[in-house]
Design a protein around this motif. Structure first.
Motif, PDB file in Angstrom:
ATOM      1  N   ARG A 132       2.633  -8.655  -2.358  1.00 57.28           N
ATOM      2  CA  ARG A 132       1.867  -8.669  -3.601  1.00 57.28           C
ATOM      3  C   ARG A 132       2.194  -9.921  -4.424  1.00 57.28           C
ATOM      4  O   ARG A 132       1.311 -10.555  -4.967  1.00 57.28           O
ATOM      5  CB  ARG A 132       2.186  -7.400  -4.402  1.00 57.28           C
ATOM      6  N   LYS A 133       3.476 -10.278  -4.486  1.00 60.74           N
ATOM      7  CA  LYS A 133       3.864 -11.374  -5.377  1.00 60.74           C
ATOM      8  C   LYS A 133       3.719 -12.749  -4.740  1.00 60.74           C
ATOM      9  O   LYS A 133       3.328 -13.704  -5.406  1.00 60.74           O
ATOM     10  CB  LYS A 133       5.312 -11.182  -5.850  1.00 60.74           C
ATOM     11  N   TYR A 134       4.043 -12.866  -3.425  1.00 60.41           N
ATOM     12  CA  TYR A 134       4.072 -14.185  -2.782  1.00 60.41           C
ATOM     13  C   TYR A 134       3.045 -14.341  -1.659  1.00 60.41           C
ATOM     14  O   TYR A 134       2.884 -15.441  -1.122  1.00 60.41           O
ATOM     15  CB  TYR A 134       5.470 -14.454  -2.224  1.00 60.41           C
ATOM     16  N   GLY A 135       2.373 -13.279  -1.294  1.00 67.22           N
ATOM     17  CA  GLY A 135       1.463 -13.315  -0.149  1.00 67.22           C
ATOM     18  C   GLY A 135       0.250 -14.201  -0.347  1.00 67.22           C
ATOM     19  O   GLY A 135      -0.377 -14.628   0.628  1.00 67.22           O
ATOM     20  N   SER A 136      -0.104 -14.487  -1.590  1.00 66.37           N
ATOM     21  CA  SER A 136      -1.264 -15.343  -1.863  1.00 66.37           C
ATOM     22  C   SER A 136      -0.841 -16.713  -2.366  1.00 66.37           C
ATOM     23  O   SER A 136      -1.643 -17.444  -2.949  1.00 66.37           O
ATOM     24  CB  SER A 136      -2.177 -14.672  -2.904  1.00 66.37           C
ATOM     25  N   GLY A 137       0.421 -17.056  -2.177  1.00 66.55           N
ATOM     26  CA  GLY A 137       0.914 -18.362  -2.603  1.00 66.55           C
ATOM     27  C   GLY A 137       1.908 -18.240  -3.741  1.00 66.55           C
ATOM     28  O   GLY A 137       2.312 -17.142  -4.130  1.00 66.55           O
ATOM     29  N   PRO A 172       3.598 -17.746  -7.101  1.00 64.87           N
ATOM     30  CA  PRO A 172       3.165 -16.972  -8.273  1.00 64.87           C
ATOM     31  C   PRO A 172       2.858 -17.847  -9.485  1.00 64.87           C
ATOM     32  O   PRO A 172       2.095 -17.454 -10.361  1.00 64.87           O
ATOM     33  CB  PRO A 172       4.351 -16.044  -8.570  1.00 64.87           C
ATOM     34  N   GLY A 173       3.421 -19.057  -9.515  1.00 65.13           N
ATOM     35  CA  GLY A 173       3.192 -19.952 -10.650  1.00 65.13           C
ATOM     36  C   GLY A 173       1.888 -20.719 -10.541  1.00 65.13           C
ATOM     37  O   GLY A 173       1.063 -20.705 -11.446  1.00 65.13           O
ATOM     38  N   CYS A 174       1.692 -21.393  -9.401  1.00 64.40           N
ATOM     39  CA  CYS A 174       0.533 -22.279  -9.264  1.00 64.40           C
ATOM     40  C   CYS A 174      -0.529 -21.743  -8.303  1.00 64.40           C
ATOM     41  O   CYS A 174      -1.631 -22.280  -8.238  1.00 64.40           O
ATOM     42  CB  CYS A 174       0.995 -23.663  -8.807  1.00 64.40           C
ATOM     43  N   GLY A 175      -0.177 -20.716  -7.523  1.00 62.51           N
ATOM     44  CA  GLY A 175      -1.140 -20.130  -6.605  1.00 62.51           C
ATOM     45  C   GLY A 175      -1.315 -20.892  -5.305  1.00 62.51           C
ATOM     46  O   GLY A 175      -2.096 -20.491  -4.448  1.00 62.51           O
TER      47      GLY A 175
END
Ligand SMILES: [Zn+2]
Length: 115
Positions: A93-98, A100-103
């Protein structure tokens, strides 16, 4: 009483183990003790292991470093079990899409920012 390993546990001894499998193994091995100890006491053990990791990184052998990384992850999984947190789902959830700060998948956050 004979403990039989589940198929997943048997497979885990023969190959790389996923985070979800590892958390499940820790749950099976220690959950009753961990629940009795509680989050506060368990957190103290995690901090002790973090200290041992620091010592191993500073002056330990590679085998000692590997063992301490394993211990830190085991105690983190233990706390997650007691707190009813699915680590694999949480990191996805937190890191799976890149980041967390810049995506982005290669972080482009400013150096002054935490990531
Ligand atoms: Zn970033």
């Amino acid at each position: 009483m004979t403990e039989t390993k589940t198929t997943a546990e048997t497979a885990a001894t023969n190959r790389a183990i996923s985070l979800a499998e590892f958390q499940g193994l820790i749950r099976r091995m220690y959950l009753d003790k961990d629940l009795a100890r509680g989050i506060d006491g368990t957190f103290m053990w995690l901090m002790e292991e973090v200290g041992e990791l620091a010592a191993a990184l500073r002056s330990g052998s590679q085998a000692e470093r590997e063992a301490e990384f394993a211990d830190v992850l085991a105690w983190l999984a233990t706390i997650a079990n007691v707190a009813d947190v699915d680590l694999s789902a949480a990191i996805a959830r937190k890191y799976g899409s890149g980041c967390p700060g810049c995506g982005k998948f290669v972080c482009t956050c400013a150096d002054s920012e935490k990531p």
